[in-house]
Write an enzyme that holds these catalytic residues in place. Structure first.
Site, PDB file in Angstrom:
ATOM      1  N   CYS A  39       0.774  -1.238   0.000  1.00  0.00           N
ATOM      2  CA  CYS A  39       0.000   0.000   0.000  1.00  0.00           C
ATOM      3  C   CYS A  39       0.808   1.292   0.000  1.00  0.00           C
ATOM      4  O   CYS A  39       0.660   2.120  -0.894  1.00  0.00           O
ATOM      5  CB  CYS A  39      -0.980  -0.006   1.175  1.00  0.00           C
ATOM      6  SG  CYS A  39      -0.316  -0.730   2.682  1.00  0.00           S
ATOM      7  N   HIS A 102      -1.312   7.306   4.350  1.00  0.00           N
ATOM      8  CA  HIS A 102      -0.301   6.243   4.433  1.00  0.00           C
ATOM      9  C   HIS A 102       1.082   6.637   3.915  1.00  0.00           C
ATOM     10  O   HIS A 102       1.863   5.773   3.503  1.00  0.00           O
ATOM     11  CB  HIS A 102      -0.796   4.973   3.729  1.00  0.00           C
ATOM     12  CG  HIS A 102      -0.658   3.767   4.598  1.00  0.00           C
ATOM     13  ND1 HIS A 102      -0.768   2.480   4.144  1.00  0.00           N
ATOM     14  CD2 HIS A 102      -0.390   3.661   5.925  1.00  0.00           C
ATOM     15  CE1 HIS A 102      -0.600   1.630   5.130  1.00  0.00           C
ATOM     16  NE2 HIS A 102      -0.376   2.320   6.228  1.00  0.00           N
ATOM     17  N   ASP A 249      -4.359  -0.094  -5.198  1.00  0.00           N
ATOM     18  CA  ASP A 249      -2.961   0.126  -4.816  1.00  0.00           C
ATOM     19  C   ASP A 249      -2.123  -1.138  -4.899  1.00  0.00           C
ATOM     20  O   ASP A 249      -0.901  -1.078  -4.972  1.00  0.00           O
ATOM     21  CB  ASP A 249      -2.862   0.752  -3.415  1.00  0.00           C
ATOM     22  CG  ASP A 249      -3.511  -0.098  -2.332  1.00  0.00           C
ATOM     23  OD1 ASP A 249      -4.220  -1.061  -2.652  1.00  0.00           O
ATOM     24  OD2 ASP A 249      -3.311   0.220  -1.137  1.00  0.00           O
ATOM     25  N   ASN A 250      -2.750  -2.299  -4.823  1.00  0.00           N
ATOM     26  CA  ASN A 250      -2.037  -3.567  -5.000  1.00  0.00           C
ATOM     27  C   ASN A 250      -3.072  -4.661  -5.231  1.00  0.00           C
ATOM     28  O   ASN A 250      -4.269  -4.436  -5.094  1.00  0.00           O
ATOM     29  CB  ASN A 250      -1.144  -3.906  -3.798  1.00  0.00           C
ATOM     30  CG  ASN A 250      -1.803  -3.714  -2.445  1.00  0.00           C
ATOM     31  OD1 ASN A 250      -1.410  -2.844  -1.678  1.00  0.00           O
ATOM     32  ND2 ASN A 250      -2.818  -4.507  -2.153  1.00  0.00           N
TER      33      ASN A 250
END
Length: 483
Positions: A39, A102, A249-250
């Site tokens: 992330c 994040h 994001d992934n």
């Protein structure tokens, strides 16, 4: 979210009607990637247009380790990096982030110090609940100050999975769009919701409505919210002047499957790996009146391209004083052109693989360690491919493992080293890799040092709420990253 989570990508339950419609009205990208299988680094790449190894979102504490920004991380997005919202301000844009930041939670890393005008959301993931003595609960911010904490003021029921956060994030988005439209203000909205990240949550209206369990409930609520955002743009009459892009994001976290993890379709493994399941993402571009409806693109795309593409839309040039890895996707989106470019798959400080055309060469393979695997941590459940999904870091720099992703998207059948096809493809790939490594200047690693004293003990605004907690004595340590 995983590549296989959308109906338009073949998910059998077909529970994403709004995203599927978004694709039918816009352009679907089949070969779109994140810049990292975790992330924080992928978000840093999206907002800087640069690989995490350049912008500092990696660790050198151990080779090829995934690392992110938990509460005790000392680092974050460096001041030397230029983020997309900082640059868009030059063209008069108002910028808002909703959801998970994040990129560091210490004051110098606050999103409003890096170009955002507004923020509603959290600096970290919604882990917890914690006891506020050994670990503080994660704060939720409105702009500069916290307005509460997860599990205390923003409830997440870990037994039922009920939480109203996606609905709150949706209303924030609708209100922001309305406000900017009313003032005729160009805007950039980064809607970074996290309901599909374990612990997965959904609001009461969506709980129990999916054939896919709680994870499916969360996907359905996100899909419904995106449908409402797109309809809001249309109702306000600004859809033809608004470029919208959806991605992740992934890849889906198979470690959390089946109850808390999604689907990566036919692709190998998931989050935390540099196999296709960890880094190939669902992606849809939508811009009525500009993007031809129902388009499907095989352009190799990356989240870093959203940086360069957004600047292009705003009439701005990317910074010329640094290496930018993202490309402008507008020729691919608006004219259906294919731009020749490689995709680099990094894990920590190591280039694990590279894709050129339909060929993908693995220079290193690793899923996760035998030690972790023996404890039940599995990034590739049910998908063991001998010599490929290795539990030790295996180097293939002399003879890379080569796959043809058109014939073998699941990375199950490496090409024979002796074949003419292998020789021809590797000649081309080797030149690309040599050029890339020759120009690689790594940034200062931000994810090396951890210290419990920097956790979310007393964020700005805690005094007003009576929610300041006692900070322990500073004791910096080298972060340990098992993966």
């Amino acid at each position: 979210m995983g590549w296989g989570d959308l109906g338009v990508f073949g998910e059998p339950s077909k529970e994403t009607p709004n995203l599927d419609q978004m694709a039918s009205e816009g352009m679907l990208f089949l070969d779109f990637y994140t810049a990292n299988p975790l992330c924080s680094p992928s978000r840093a790449a999206l907002l800087t247009g640069r690989l995490p190894v350049r912008n500092g979102f990696y660790t050198t504490n151990a080779h090829a380790r995934n690392a992110y920004t938990p509460q005790d991380i000392v680092g974050g997005i460096p001041d030397s990096e230029l983020l997309l919202p900082e640059l868009l301000k030059k063209a008069g844009y108002t910028n808002k982030i909703i959801g998970k930041w994040h990129l560091g939670h210490r004051p110098q890393f606050h999103p409003m110090k890096h170009g955002f005008d507004e923020w509603f959301g959290s600096p970290n993931c919604h882990f917890g609940p914690f006891d506020n003595r050994a670990l503080p609960n994660i704060p939720v911010y409105r702009d500069w100050e916290m307005i509460g904490r997860y599990y205390e003021d923003f409830k997440i029921d870990l037994k039922t999975g009920e939480a109203n956060l996606t609905q709150i994030y949706l209303q924030e988005a609708l209100d922001f769009i309305s406000k900017q439209q009313a003032s005729q203000q160009p805007f950039f909205l980064y809607w970074a919701i996290d309901a599909t990240h374990a612990p997965v949550y959904a609001s009461k209206h969506f709980l129990g409505t999916s054939q896919r369990g709680l994870y499916g409930d969360a996907v359905r609520e996100i899909d419904d919210s995106i449908g409402k955002i797109l309809k809001h743009l249309q109702k306000l009459g600004i859809s033809e002047n608004t470029f919208v892009f959806f991605t992740s994001d992934n890849g889906a976290a198979l470690i959390s499957a089946p109850k808390q993890g999604g689907s990566n379709g036919r692709f190998l493994c998931g989050k935390q790996t540099t196999f296709e399941g960890g880094m190939r993402e669902p992606a849809i571009a939508w811009w009525p009146g500009h993007i031809p409806a129902g388009g499907v693109s095989h352009q190799l795309g990356n989240v870093m391209d959203l940086f360069t593409t957004s600047l292009s839309l705003a009439g701005l040039q990317p910074p010329s004083d640094r290496q930018i890895d993202g490309i402008d996707l507008l020729p691919a989106v608006l004219q259906g052109k294919l731009i020749d470019r490689p995709i680099f798959y990094y894990r920590g400080n190591e280039m694990m693989a590279v894709r050129v055309g339909l060929y993908k060469a693995h220079y290193w393979t690793w899923s996760n360690s035998w030690e972790e695997y023996s404890k039940g941590v599995d990034f590739c459940p049910g998908q063991n491919v001998s010599g490929v999904t290795t539990h030790t870091q295996e180097e293939h720099t002399t003879l890379p493992l080569l796959f043809h992703l058109g014939r073998d998207p699941g990375e199950k059948y490496p090409l024979s080293f002796a074949s003419d096809e292998y020789q021809r493809a590797m000649e081309q790939i080797s030149v690309v890799v040599q050029q890339h490594k020759a120009t690689m200047v790594p940034g200062e690693p931000q994810l090396n040092v951890c210290d419990k004293a920097v956790m979310n003990w007393s964020p700005p605004g805690c005094e007003k709420l009576g929610k300041c907690l006692k900070q322990p004595k500073s004791d910096p340590k080298k972060c340990f990253w098992p993966h």
